[in-house]
Scaffold this motif. Structure first.
Motif, PDB file in Angstrom:
ATOM      1  N   THR A 264       0.817  -1.214   0.000  1.00 57.70           N
ATOM      2  CA  THR A 264       0.000   0.000   0.000  1.00 57.70           C
ATOM      3  C   THR A 264       0.848   1.261   0.000  1.00 57.70           C
ATOM      4  OG1 THR A 264      -0.188  -0.091   2.420  1.00 57.70           O
ATOM      5  CG2 THR A 264      -1.959  -1.121   1.144  1.00 57.70           C
ATOM      6  N   HIS A 265       2.086   1.165   0.441  1.00 56.69           N
ATOM      7  CA  HIS A 265       2.934   2.352   0.521  1.00 56.69           C
ATOM      8  C   HIS A 265       3.875   2.505  -0.674  1.00 56.69           C
ATOM      9  CE1 HIS A 265       1.470   2.545   4.631  1.00 56.69           C
ATOM     10  NE2 HIS A 265       2.067   3.713   4.765  1.00 56.69           N
ATOM     11  N   GLU A 266       4.144   1.445  -1.399  1.00 58.45           N
ATOM     12  CA  GLU A 266       5.114   1.510  -2.494  1.00 58.45           C
ATOM     13  C   GLU A 266       4.461   1.561  -3.867  1.00 58.45           C
ATOM     14  OE1 GLU A 266       8.140  -1.485  -2.135  1.00 58.45           O
ATOM     15  OE2 GLU A 266       8.297  -1.223   0.048  1.00 58.45           O
ATOM     16  N   CYS A 267       3.148   1.669  -3.910  1.00 55.36           N
ATOM     17  CA  CYS A 267       2.446   1.714  -5.196  1.00 55.36           C
ATOM     18  C   CYS A 267       2.318   3.158  -5.686  1.00 55.36           C
ATOM     19  CB  CYS A 267       1.066   1.075  -5.065  1.00 55.36           C
ATOM     20  SG  CYS A 267      -0.014   1.889  -3.859  1.00 55.36           S
ATOM     21  N   ASP A 268       1.871   3.296  -6.939  1.00 56.98           N
ATOM     22  CA  ASP A 268       1.553   4.615  -7.490  1.00 56.98           C
ATOM     23  C   ASP A 268       0.082   4.964  -7.278  1.00 56.98           C
ATOM     24  OD1 ASP A 268       4.152   4.811  -8.588  1.00 56.98           O
ATOM     25  OD2 ASP A 268       3.511   3.685 -10.355  1.00 56.98           O
ATOM     26  N   LEU A 269      -0.751   3.921  -7.207  1.00 56.73           N
ATOM     27  CA  LEU A 269      -2.188   4.114  -7.034  1.00 56.73           C
ATOM     28  C   LEU A 269      -2.718   3.066  -6.076  1.00 56.73           C
ATOM     29  CD1 LEU A 269      -4.842   5.542  -7.883  1.00 56.73           C
ATOM     30  CD2 LEU A 269      -5.058   3.809  -9.690  1.00 56.73           C
ATOM     31  N   LEU A 270      -3.323   3.526  -4.988  1.00 47.40           N
ATOM     32  CA  LEU A 270      -3.938   2.644  -4.008  1.00 47.40           C
ATOM     33  C   LEU A 270      -5.448   2.702  -4.195  1.00 47.40           C
ATOM     34  CD1 LEU A 270      -3.935   0.845  -1.457  1.00 47.40           C
ATOM     35  CD2 LEU A 270      -3.866   2.948  -0.089  1.00 47.40           C
ATOM     36  N   ILE A 271      -6.068   1.527  -4.368  1.00 41.02           N
ATOM     37  CA  ILE A 271      -7.510   1.452  -4.552  1.00 41.02           C
ATOM     38  C   ILE A 271      -8.117   0.768  -3.333  1.00 41.02           C
ATOM     39  CG2 ILE A 271      -9.389   0.595  -5.989  1.00 41.02           C
ATOM     40  CD1 ILE A 271      -7.471   0.638  -8.358  1.00 41.02           C
ATOM     41  N   LEU A 272      -8.916   1.489  -2.580  1.00 45.80           N
ATOM     42  CA  LEU A 272      -9.598   0.968  -1.403  1.00 45.80           C
ATOM     43  C   LEU A 272     -10.970   0.468  -1.828  1.00 45.80           C
ATOM     44  CD1 LEU A 272      -8.765   3.941   1.018  1.00 45.80           C
ATOM     45  CD2 LEU A 272      -7.466   1.819   0.715  1.00 45.80           C
ATOM     46  N   LEU A 273     -11.193  -0.829  -1.685  1.00 46.17           N
ATOM     47  CA  LEU A 273     -12.420  -1.449  -2.160  1.00 46.17           C
ATOM     48  C   LEU A 273     -13.292  -1.907  -0.994  1.00 46.17           C
ATOM     49  CD1 LEU A 273     -11.048  -3.671  -5.087  1.00 46.17           C
ATOM     50  CD2 LEU A 273     -12.288  -1.496  -5.273  1.00 46.17           C
ATOM     51  N   GLY A 274     -14.385  -1.221  -0.762  1.00 40.87           N
ATOM     52  CA  GLY A 274     -15.352  -1.652   0.238  1.00 40.87           C
ATOM     53  C   GLY A 274     -14.779  -1.772   1.631  1.00 40.87           C
ATOM     54  N   THR A 275     -13.951  -0.836   2.010  1.00 41.27           N
ATOM     55  CA  THR A 275     -13.353  -0.894   3.344  1.00 41.27           C
ATOM     56  C   THR A 275     -13.488   0.446   4.051  1.00 41.27           C
ATOM     57  OG1 THR A 275     -11.324  -1.304   4.622  1.00 41.27           O
ATOM     58  CG2 THR A 275     -11.052  -0.346   2.432  1.00 41.27           C
ATOM     59  N   ASP A 276     -13.895   0.389   5.306  1.00 38.83           N
ATOM     60  CA  ASP A 276     -13.912   1.565   6.173  1.00 38.83           C
ATOM     61  C   ASP A 276     -12.821   1.390   7.222  1.00 38.83           C
ATOM     62  OD1 ASP A 276     -14.882   4.058   7.027  1.00 38.83           O
ATOM     63  OD2 ASP A 276     -16.126   3.128   8.557  1.00 38.83           O
ATOM     64  N   PHE A 277     -11.677   0.886   6.773  1.00 39.07           N
ATOM     65  CA  PHE A 277     -10.508   0.604   7.602  1.00 39.07           C
ATOM     66  C   PHE A 277     -10.217   1.786   8.519  1.00 39.07           C
ATOM     67  CE2 PHE A 277      -5.765   0.506   7.923  1.00 39.07           C
ATOM     68  CZ  PHE A 277      -5.639  -0.709   8.565  1.00 39.07           C
ATOM     69  N   PRO A 278     -10.278   1.581   9.851  1.00 40.63           N
ATOM     70  CA  PRO A 278     -10.275   2.735  10.757  1.00 40.63           C
ATOM     71  C   PRO A 278      -8.911   3.308  11.100  1.00 40.63           C
ATOM     72  CG  PRO A 278     -10.573   0.723  12.006  1.00 40.63           C
ATOM     73  CD  PRO A 278     -10.539   0.319  10.560  1.00 40.63           C
ATOM     74  N   TYR A 279      -7.827   2.597  10.773  1.00 34.42           N
ATOM     75  CA  TYR A 279      -6.515   3.017  11.284  1.00 34.42           C
ATOM     76  C   TYR A 279      -5.763   3.786  10.203  1.00 34.42           C
ATOM     77  CZ  TYR A 279      -7.849  -0.543  14.636  1.00 34.42           C
ATOM     78  OH  TYR A 279      -8.536  -1.292  15.554  1.00 34.42           O
ATOM     79  N   ASN A 280      -5.998   5.099  10.142  1.00 39.05           N
ATOM     80  CA  ASN A 280      -5.387   5.864   9.064  1.00 39.05           C
ATOM     81  C   ASN A 280      -3.872   5.940   9.177  1.00 39.05           C
ATOM     82  OD1 ASN A 280      -5.299   7.575  11.248  1.00 39.05           O
ATOM     83  ND2 ASN A 280      -6.520   9.218  10.322  1.00 39.05           N
ATOM     84  N   ALA A 281      -3.321   5.621  10.351  1.00 38.67           N
ATOM     85  CA  ALA A 281      -1.867   5.614  10.489  1.00 38.67           C
ATOM     86  C   ALA A 281      -1.222   4.536   9.629  1.00 38.67           C
ATOM     87  CB  ALA A 281      -1.478   5.400  11.952  1.00 38.67           C
ATOM     88  N   PHE A 282      -1.998   3.537   9.211  1.00 41.63           N
ATOM     89  CA  PHE A 282      -1.460   2.470   8.380  1.00 41.63           C
ATOM     90  C   PHE A 282      -1.621   2.761   6.889  1.00 41.63           C
ATOM     91  CE2 PHE A 282      -2.435   0.539  12.424  1.00 41.63           C
ATOM     92  CZ  PHE A 282      -1.363  -0.309  12.658  1.00 41.63           C
ATOM     93  N   LEU A 283      -2.283   3.849   6.552  1.00 40.40           N
ATOM     94  CA  LEU A 283      -2.497   4.194   5.153  1.00 40.40           C
ATOM     95  C   LEU A 283      -1.494   5.258   4.722  1.00 40.40           C
ATOM     96  CD1 LEU A 283      -6.401   4.370   5.148  1.00 40.40           C
ATOM     97  CD2 LEU A 283      -4.962   2.523   4.234  1.00 40.40           C
ATOM     98  N   PRO A 284      -1.030   5.207   3.482  1.00 41.05           N
ATOM     99  CA  PRO A 284      -0.053   6.201   3.027  1.00 41.05           C
ATOM    100  C   PRO A 284      -0.689   7.568   2.844  1.00 41.05           C
ATOM    101  CG  PRO A 284      -0.753   4.828   1.186  1.00 41.05           C
ATOM    102  CD  PRO A 284      -1.388   4.239   2.428  1.00 41.05           C
ATOM    103  N   ASP A 285       0.119   8.604   2.999  1.00 39.69           N
ATOM    104  CA  ASP A 285      -0.385   9.954   2.784  1.00 39.69           C
ATOM    105  C   ASP A 285       0.254  10.610   1.568  1.00 39.69           C
ATOM    106  OD1 ASP A 285       2.161  10.422   3.736  1.00 39.69           O
ATOM    107  OD2 ASP A 285       1.503  11.339   5.627  1.00 39.69           O
ATOM    108  N   ASP A 286       1.074   9.843   0.832  1.00 42.38           N
ATOM    109  CA  ASP A 286       1.762  10.399  -0.333  1.00 42.38           C
ATOM    110  C   ASP A 286       1.540   9.552  -1.581  1.00 42.38           C
ATOM    111  OD1 ASP A 286       3.156   8.199   0.537  1.00 42.38           O
ATOM    112  OD2 ASP A 286       5.140   9.135   0.429  1.00 42.38           O
ATOM    113  N   VAL A 287       0.443   8.787  -1.606  1.00 42.07           N
ATOM    114  CA  VAL A 287       0.114   7.920  -2.738  1.00 42.07           C
ATOM    115  C   VAL A 287      -1.262   8.307  -3.251  1.00 42.07           C
ATOM    116  CG1 VAL A 287      -0.426   5.537  -3.420  1.00 42.07           C
ATOM    117  CG2 VAL A 287       1.523   5.991  -1.907  1.00 42.07           C
TER     118      VAL A 287
END
Length: 580
Positions: A264-287
């Motif tokens: 999720t951090h090394e891609c050019d495009l992250l696609i979130l499919l049907g998820t309300d994943f609550p931990y935004n600290a685990f999601l990239p902020d530069d992708v």
């Protein structure tokens, strides 16, 4: 012919909406409704020992079927006990109709015995919460509540004073059509075209999947193959997306494993499919990020989005996949698959080292044996805490098994009452409650519900005499464990005294046999496995900064103990990588 009462009308409408059980505890304000259920051939009253269990059971039934389920509580304390289970059902998008019985209508506002204001108290955990103060409001209020629960996915609460329930209905309820299933939601062409352009412009695409991918496995795999994307998942997405998945890179989040974090951090495009994943600290902020969700209020509330797509995953991908160009390079995908396999290989040793001789028993070993011995179409209900870890790491999905837990609300004591609802749906299907000793003890009274109804639920109790996840949280916060130790009885003896099958296991060599014996037993059974309370050590690769709040530990082992059969899956996927 006696005139139909409001209670009879209420029960009749529930039956026409597909409700087959009403879970609850009887009480005076509920008497007219309970008596109407007694005389109804379409609905059964399920007597639980605590209303919280009633709400959890209804929520589990609704999650497994996607159809409306119902629960009830008598006035004041009775319906207040529903609230925790209703919060869980609401946050799980489970369509549940809750009847909150009320004090006599003429006494409302006078401080009467057991008076509360349920029409206010339940608003935060429902889409719809209304008081019926007159028979003339029936049946429209109930129908409206049903449509809210089904249409929006969640809880509706109807508040009904006991005296109003016993009054004659002003007229027989007409056979109004009721919505009993949700529609598919397709994004507009402009959104699909914009989505396709972003996919085509990206060299490295990653998919991160949640529970919204239910029913969309084929579409996700087809899209992943077309764009050569690694596929990670959140905990609630595991049962829907991990099986038969040659692009699997594991799970992200507090319990994450494998290469999902890196993907999720090394891609050019992250696609979130049907998820309300609550931990935004685990999601990239530069992708660059695209999110697809059937509930628009979920879009963008965890991560900044470059494109928000309102639609269900299945229909969105059906529209999108033909419009994107085929990507020929597998370089990024194969790199992530290799990282995933390496990450899993690195933790297997902790699980395999003398595990069959270690006492107290490794909980990982119990979970592994359970995964092997349980039926291929078993329903697992999972307590919050360390049992989430073992379920995430060891239960192998196959498209037929189901895994239900309090994965969003995070309540203790959910597994046993959820197993009640799951087993009532199908007495012939194996239902396994993965319970922790803390959670089981909290609502242990409803083990008697299993016995009373002869429900063949198998409770596998991970008995480490502690609140294990809380201890871990204290430890990573630099605090000594305090107030987390339980002085437990022999739970198997309690099960036996209650009239069920009970067995206590203290040696690893007896685990498999105990599980097999319990599964062969025709009625309710409890396997009390004494597990190691010290199965909580932090891996040496996690730095002190990373441990603080788990902020950056995703994709790594938060706890030692291996990952069950997932390493074999990862090896298999590596073998399928095309060779030059």
């Amino acid at each position: 012919m006696p005139k139909e009462t409001v209670a009879e009308q209420f029960v009749g409408i529930l039956a026409r909406a597909g409700v087959r059980r009403l879970y609850g505890v009887v009480g005076d304000s509920l008497n007219p409704v309970v008596d109407a259920v007694r005389r109804s051939p379409a609905i059964d009253w399920v007597q639980v020992r605590h209303e919280e269990a009633a709400a959890f059971a209804a929520g589990a039934e609704a999650q497994l079927t996607g159809k409306l389920a119902a629960c009830a509580g008598s006035c004041g304390p009775g319906n207040l006990h529903l609230i925790n289970g209703l919060y869980d059902a609401h946050r799980s998008m489970a369509p549940v109709l809750a009847l909150a019985s009320h004090i006599p209508g003429g006494e409302i506002g006078t401080g009467f015995f057991q008076e509360t204001h349920p029409d206010q108290l339940f608003r935060e955990c429902s889409h719809y919460c209304e008081l019926i103060s007159s028979p003339r409001q029936m049946p429209r209020v109930l129908r409206t509540g049903i449509q809210h629960a089904i249409g929006r996915g969640g809880v509706s609460v109807v508040v009904l004073p006991g005296d109003v329930a016993g009054e004659p209905a002003p007229g027989r309820a007409s056979e109004h059509s009721l919505v009993t299933a949700r529609p598919s939601v397709r994004p507009g062409d402009a959104e699909i075209d914009a989505f396709a352009r972003m996919v085509d412009e990206a060299d490295k695409v990653t998919l991160f999947c949640g529970s919204g991918t239910a029913g969309a496995h084929e579409e996700v795999m087809r899209f992943a193959e077309r764009v050569k994307a690694p596929v990670g998942h959140a905990l609630r997405g595991k049962e829907w997306i991990q099986y038969d998945n040659p692009y699997d890179v594991g799970m992200s989040g507090l319990l994450g494993y494998g290469a999902a974090y890196e993907a999720t951090h090394e891609c050019d495009l992250l696609i979130l499919l049907g998820t309300d994943f609550p931990y935004n600290a685990f999601l990239p902020d530069d992708v660059k990020t695209v999110q697809v969700d059937v509930r628009p209020e979920h879009l963008g509330r965890r991560a900044a989005l470059d494109l928000a797509v309102w639609g269900d995953v299945r229909e969105t991908l059906r529209c999108l996949t033909p419009r994107v160009r085929v990507k020929n390079s597998r370089k990024f995908l194969d790199k992530m698959l290799a990282k995933h396999a390496d990450a899993l290989e690195g933790v297997v040793k902790a699980y395999t080292r003398k595990v069959e001789k270690h006492t107290p028993i490794h909980p990982e070993y119990v979970a592994s044996m359970l995964d092997e011995e349980a039926d291929d179409d078993a329903v697992f209900t999972v307590d919050t805490g360390m049992n989430n870890v073992w379920a995430a790491r060891y239960l192998t999905p196959n498209g037929r098994r189901r895994v239900i837990g309090s994965f969003t609300h995070g309540s203790m004591a959910n597994a046993l009452p959820q197993a009640i609802g799951a087993q009532f749906l199908d007495r012939g299907r194996q239902v396994v409650s993965m319970s922790g000793d803390g959670g089981f003890a909290m609502l242990m009274g409803d083990f008697l519900t299993l016995v009373q109804y002869g429900l063949p639920v198998k409770v596998v109790l991970f008995d480490n005499s502690s609140l294990g996840m809380v201890e871990l949280e204290m430890m990573v916060g630099g605090l000594p464990a305090y107030g987390t130790t339980n002085r437990n009885p022999d739970f198997a003896a309690i099960a036996t005294a209650a009239g069920a099958y009970g067995v206590r296991v203290e040696k690893p060599k007896h685990v498999r046999g105990a599980l097999r014996d319990a599964f062969r037993h025709k009625g309710p059974a409890l396997v009390d496995v004494v597990t190691d309370p010290n199965a909580l050590s932090i891996p040496p690769k996690i730095t002190a900064d990373m441990v603080g709040g788990f902020a950056l530990s995703a994709g790594r082992m938060v706890l030692e103990g291996g990952v069950g059969r997932m390493v074999q899956m990862a090896r298999s996927n590596l073998r399928n990588i095309p060779r030059p």
